[in-house]
Enzyme design. Structure first.
Site, PDB file in Angstrom:
ATOM      1  N   ASP A 177     -34.510  -1.733   4.067  1.00  0.00           N
ATOM      2  CA  ASP A 177     -33.795  -2.777   4.808  1.00  0.00           C
ATOM      3  C   ASP A 177     -32.291  -2.550   4.671  1.00  0.00           C
ATOM      4  O   ASP A 177     -31.601  -3.281   3.971  1.00  0.00           O
ATOM      5  CB  ASP A 177     -34.227  -4.144   4.235  1.00  0.00           C
ATOM      6  N   LYS A 204     -30.314  -2.021   7.531  1.00  0.00           N
ATOM      7  CA  LYS A 204     -29.694  -2.535   8.778  1.00  0.00           C
ATOM      8  C   LYS A 204     -28.538  -1.650   9.251  1.00  0.00           C
ATOM      9  O   LYS A 204     -27.388  -2.076   9.338  1.00  0.00           O
ATOM     10  CB  LYS A 204     -29.187  -3.970   8.576  1.00  0.00           C
ATOM     11  N   THR A 212     -29.908 -14.554  11.041  1.00  0.00           N
ATOM     12  CA  THR A 212     -30.162 -16.012  11.050  1.00  0.00           C
ATOM     13  C   THR A 212     -29.036 -16.785  10.364  1.00  0.00           C
ATOM     14  O   THR A 212     -28.974 -17.994  10.465  1.00  0.00           O
ATOM     15  CB  THR A 212     -31.519 -16.353  10.402  1.00  0.00           C
TER      16      THR A 212
HETATM   17  O1  C5P Z   1     -37.027 -15.208  -1.648  1.00  0.00           O
HETATM   18  P1  C5P Z   1     -37.234 -15.259  -0.159  1.00  0.00           P
HETATM   19  O2  C5P Z   1     -38.700 -15.338   0.227  1.00  0.00           O
HETATM   20  O3  C5P Z   1     -36.401 -16.333   0.507  1.00  0.00           O
HETATM   21  O4  C5P Z   1     -36.707 -13.837   0.332  1.00  0.00           O
HETATM   22  C1  C5P Z   1     -36.639 -13.515   1.678  1.00  0.00           C
HETATM   23  C2  C5P Z   1     -36.052 -12.153   1.858  1.00  0.00           C
HETATM   24  O5  C5P Z   1     -35.801 -11.978   3.235  1.00  0.00           O
HETATM   25  C3  C5P Z   1     -34.712 -11.897   1.170  1.00  0.00           C
HETATM   26  O6  C5P Z   1     -34.662 -10.508   0.853  1.00  0.00           O
HETATM   27  C4  C5P Z   1     -33.700 -12.244   2.224  1.00  0.00           C
HETATM   28  O7  C5P Z   1     -32.504 -11.533   2.084  1.00  0.00           O
HETATM   29  C5  C5P Z   1     -34.417 -11.799   3.488  1.00  0.00           C
HETATM   30  N1  C5P Z   1     -33.997 -12.497   4.683  1.00  0.00           N
HETATM   31  C6  C5P Z   1     -34.037 -13.874   4.822  1.00  0.00           C
HETATM   32  N2  C5P Z   1     -33.655 -14.472   5.987  1.00  0.00           N
HETATM   33  C7  C5P Z   1     -33.215 -13.724   6.973  1.00  0.00           C
HETATM   34  C8  C5P Z   1     -33.157 -12.340   6.858  1.00  0.00           C
HETATM   35  C9  C5P Z   1     -33.557 -11.752   5.692  1.00  0.00           C
HETATM   36  O8  C5P Z   1     -34.461 -14.580   3.926  1.00  0.00           O
HETATM   37  N3  C5P Z   1     -32.883 -14.316   8.083  1.00  0.00           N
END
Ligand code: C5P
Length: 244
Positions: free
Chosen positions: A63, A65, A127
């Protein structure tokens, strides 16, 4: 069905050391299909963390990007293939030519090395961005218009799918059809805390709305028994897949 569910569960390896990453991979590799390695862990540890995960028999979602000139992103994509990752991503805002060139060079490299092509994803609009954020960089369109527009561009370029918030899944599914991966973070099973995620859905809701893969971090890592939490999520995914 559990194997089908496992392929769709991605664990966010949001840790800052090789040792911690290794502990999570040891603990979860039977439940989790892919481990997501992001900018923090990769900047700290480099390719050896990817190699460690692959040696354990699991796949990697790199990831990072990528967002740069077409040639640079295409070359970085080829290096992701050489590392053997199962999934990697770019920013769709890098544009059609950047994504097309990446598809072209990755396809050529994978064919030449007889290797399956990784799942290639694009981020549409982060987001964390609001309409105000977009206006600040000169984009005068609503987020709800930009997301499906960039998803369509991603598909046109020959990419496999996008990363998106669970709330955007239905919109993207409608714009891009069934044959398109939609990977969603921000998923919270009913047993887990919300943490800093604000707009969340359960794993079953996300799959039912059309998500193909779920990225889950803290609902697993902060659970008293992380492997058991991952199993509960797998059951929920399998249940939702059965409904289809
Ligand atoms: O701990 P959690 O389930 O919230 O982790 C979600 C993962 O997805 C993290 O690595 C976070 O950076 C990523 N992420 C997110 N929301 C986004 C994009 C990526 O939570 N919109």
């Amino acid at each position: 069905m559990m194997e089908e569910a496992r392929k769709r569960l991605i664990f966010a390896l949001d840790v800052d050391s090789f040792e911690k990453a290794q502990e999570w991979v040891e603990l979860l590799h039977q439940q989790v299909g892919l481990f997501k390695v992001g900018k923090q862990l990769f900047t700290r540890c480099g390719p050896r963390v990817v190699e460690m995960i692959r040696e354990r028999g699991a796949d990697v979602f790199l990831d990072l990007k990528y967002h740069d000139i077409p040639n640079t992103v295409a070359k970085a994509g080829v290096e992701a293939c050489r590392l053997g990752v199962g999934m990697f991503n770019v920013h769709a805002l890098g544009g059609l030519e950047m994504m097309q060139k990446t598809v072209e060079e990755v396809d050529a490299w994978c064919q030449q090395h007889n290797q399956p092509r990784p799942i290639m994803l694009a981020v549409t609009i982060l987001t964390s961005s609001t309409e105000e954020t977009l206006r600040g960089v000169g984009i005068d369109r609503p987020v709800a218009e930009m997301v499906p527009r960039l998803a369509e561009l991603t598909k046109l370029a020959g990419f496999d799918g996008v990363v998106a918030s669970p709330k955007e899944v239905a919109l993207i599914r409608a714009a891009c059809g069934d044959d398109f991966a939609i990977v969603t973070p921000g998923v919270r099973p009913s047993f887990a805390a919300m943490d800093d995620q604000k707009r969340v859905t359960t794993p079953a809701e996300a799959i039912a709305a059309g998500a193909s893969h779920l990225v889950v971090g803290r609902p697993i890592s902060a659970a008293a028994d992380p492997a058991a939490a991952a199993r509960l999520i797998l059951e929920e995914i399998a249940g939702a897949l059965n409904l289809k």
